[in-house]
Design a protein around this motif. Structure first.
Motif, PDB file in Angstrom:
ATOM      1  N   ALA A  12       0.823  -1.209   0.000  1.00 12.51           N
ATOM      2  CA  ALA A  12       0.000   0.000   0.000  1.00 12.51           C
ATOM      3  C   ALA A  12       0.856   1.258   0.000  1.00 12.51           C
ATOM      4  CB  ALA A  12      -0.928  -0.003   1.211  1.00 12.51           C
ATOM      5  N   ALA A  13       1.966   1.220   0.729  1.00 13.37           N
ATOM      6  CA  ALA A  13       2.834   2.392   0.836  1.00 13.37           C
ATOM      7  C   ALA A  13       3.533   2.736  -0.469  1.00 13.37           C
ATOM      8  CB  ALA A  13       3.874   2.166   1.933  1.00 13.37           C
ATOM      9  N   LEU A  14       3.555   1.808  -1.415  1.00  9.16           N
ATOM     10  CA  LEU A  14       4.225   2.047  -2.696  1.00  9.16           C
ATOM     11  C   LEU A  14       3.420   2.953  -3.624  1.00  9.16           C
ATOM     12  CD1 LEU A  14       5.435  -1.599  -3.441  1.00  9.16           C
ATOM     13  CD2 LEU A  14       6.864   0.329  -2.736  1.00  9.16           C
ATOM     14  N   HIS A  15       2.178   3.217  -3.294  1.00 14.58           N
ATOM     15  CA  HIS A  15       1.300   3.990  -4.171  1.00 14.58           C
ATOM     16  C   HIS A  15       1.412   5.481  -3.867  1.00 14.58           C
ATOM     17  CE1 HIS A  15      -0.320  -0.070  -4.404  1.00 14.58           C
ATOM     18  NE2 HIS A  15      -0.959   0.282  -5.502  1.00 14.58           N
ATOM     19  N   LEU A  21       4.122   3.594  -8.473  1.00 10.39           N
ATOM     20  CA  LEU A  21       4.418   2.173  -8.549  1.00 10.39           C
ATOM     21  C   LEU A  21       4.263   1.737 -10.009  1.00 10.39           C
ATOM     22  CD1 LEU A  21       4.932  -0.618  -7.319  1.00 10.39           C
ATOM     23  CD2 LEU A  21       2.468  -0.750  -6.821  1.00 10.39           C
ATOM     24  N   ALA A  22       5.344   1.226 -10.597  1.00  9.86           N
ATOM     25  CA  ALA A  22       5.339   0.816 -12.005  1.00  9.86           C
ATOM     26  C   ALA A  22       5.358  -0.702 -12.077  1.00  9.86           C
ATOM     27  CB  ALA A  22       6.539   1.404 -12.735  1.00  9.86           C
ATOM     28  N   LEU A  23       4.307  -1.273 -12.634  1.00  9.05           N
ATOM     29  CA  LEU A  23       4.121  -2.720 -12.629  1.00  9.05           C
ATOM     30  C   LEU A  23       4.174  -3.305 -14.042  1.00  9.05           C
ATOM     31  CD1 LEU A  23       1.202  -2.823 -10.038  1.00  9.05           C
ATOM     32  CD2 LEU A  23       3.571  -3.535  -9.646  1.00  9.05           C
ATOM     33  N   LEU A 219       0.944  14.240 -12.999  1.00  8.81           N
ATOM     34  CA  LEU A 219      -0.495  14.483 -13.150  1.00  8.81           C
ATOM     35  C   LEU A 219      -1.298  13.980 -11.957  1.00  8.81           C
ATOM     36  CD1 LEU A 219      -0.957  13.453 -16.900  1.00  8.81           C
ATOM     37  CD2 LEU A 219      -0.580  15.743 -15.977  1.00  8.81           C
ATOM     38  N   GLY A 220      -0.636  13.256 -11.039  1.00 13.04           N
ATOM     39  CA  GLY A 220      -1.317  12.744  -9.856  1.00 13.04           C
ATOM     40  C   GLY A 220      -1.526  11.252  -9.838  1.00 13.04           C
ATOM     41  N   VAL A 221      -0.986  10.530 -10.820  1.00  5.46           N
ATOM     42  CA  VAL A 221      -1.139   9.075 -10.884  1.00  5.46           C
ATOM     43  C   VAL A 221      -0.184   8.415  -9.893  1.00  5.46           C
ATOM     44  CG1 VAL A 221      -0.883   7.036 -12.363  1.00  5.46           C
ATOM     45  CG2 VAL A 221      -1.876   9.159 -13.284  1.00  5.46           C
ATOM     46  N   ALA A 222      -0.689   7.431  -9.147  1.00  5.60           N
ATOM     47  CA  ALA A 222       0.115   6.769  -8.126  1.00  5.60           C
ATOM     48  C   ALA A 222       0.589   5.379  -8.541  1.00  5.60           C
ATOM     49  CB  ALA A 222      -0.687   6.648  -6.824  1.00  5.60           C
ATOM     50  N   ARG A 223       0.041   4.866  -9.640  1.00  7.29           N
ATOM     51  CA  ARG A 223       0.385   3.495 -10.058  1.00  7.29           C
ATOM     52  C   ARG A 223       0.152   3.361 -11.553  1.00  7.29           C
ATOM     53  NH1 ARG A 223      -2.495  -1.696  -7.114  1.00  7.29           N
ATOM     54  NH2 ARG A 223      -2.408  -3.239  -8.792  1.00  7.29           N
TER      55      ARG A 223
END
Length: 269
Positions: A12-15, A21-23, A219-223
């Motif tokens: 959760a903390a990776l977001h 977080l790049a998957l 832009l605000g993207v977390a993942r």
């Protein structure tokens, strides 16, 4: 010893938009270990890649047991947190989704993607709530990434799509979702509005032509997720190599192959 709860909290903390977080989504043990070896802090499965590798089409055709067996194999093979794409939940009703989530946690994963597809928002919210209840019962802060398919499937009128997506996001968050996944959109203006309007980490599906991870983070993207792109690229190598071999008797499609010893070593503990 790292526990499932520890892994869930770490995941959760990776977001964060500061460093999204790049998957690069995996579909089997080897692809998962390659992702981990590249330095990824987590591994995500791709439902399409998993289904294809097991002989089923994507889209709720794979059985729950086969999907969970793959999740367990991947989770046991890596040391980083694993999040599993469970399509629509592998259950005919919310109770079935809850059973799936219990199985996901037993398999060792600490996150899920669950998609609404063409389902009514109220129906999908019940499925999200069932997933959260199952995780709470297990005592694990499961990361529930609620996927909204309005843009991906072109649902409703285009002019209403953003508002509908934001309304669905709010409903799924109230039901217990942790984050929101909106595939099918990468244009900066829409992504910015989604990030502003969703009070949770935003996940965007990326691929060729999409903005970079850093640009999306701004832009605000977390993942960000590659989804089925990596599996599709791998299978394209199979097709090109086979066609070249059959048609011309040559092997240039395999020039960039990974060494046998390197791949084999990934599976030696």
């Amino acid at each position: 010893m790292t526990t499932t709860v520890d892994l869930a909290r770490r995941f959760a903390a990776l977001h964060t938009p500061t460093a999204p977080l790049a998957l690069a989504n995996a579909w089997d043990v080897v692809s998962a270990r390659l992702v981990e070896a590249a330095g990824a802090p987590a591994v995500a499965t791709t439902s399409a890649g998993v289904a294809w590798s097991l002989g089923a089409p994507d889209g709720d055709a794979l059985t729950r047991d086969r999907a969970l067996d793959l999740v367990a194999r991947v989770a046991a093979a890596v040391s980083v947190p694993v999040t599993a794409d469970i399509e629509g939940g592998f259950g005919a009703d919310p109770a079935g989704v809850g059973e799936t989530v219990a199985g996901v946690l037993a398999a060792g994963a600490v996150g899920i993607n669950i998609e609404d597809g063409t389902r009514a928002a109220a129906d999908h919210a019940e499925r999200v709530a069932a997933a959260r209840a199952a995780a709470d019962t297990a005592g694990v802060p499961l990361y529930i990434n609620a996927r909204i398919d309005t843009f991906l499937f072109g649902l409703g009128e285009e002019a209403d799509r953003l508002d509908e997506t934001l309304a669905r996001a709010a409903a799924y968050l109230r039901a217990g979702a942790t984050g929101i996944f909106v595939p099918g959109v990468t244009d900066p203006a829409t992504v910015t509005e989604l990030a502003k309007g969703i009070d949770a980490p935003l996940n965007i599906l990326v691929g060729p032509g999409a903005p970079s991870v850093a640009e999306l983070g701004a832009l605000g993207v977390a993942r960000v997720s590659l989804g089925s792109w990596v599996a599709s690229a791998a299978y394209d190598v199979v097709r090109r190599a086979a066609e070249e071999l059959v048609a011309g008797g040559t092997y240039t499609a395999l020039d960039a192959s990974l060494p046998y010893g390197e791949l084999n070593a990934l599976l030696k503990d």
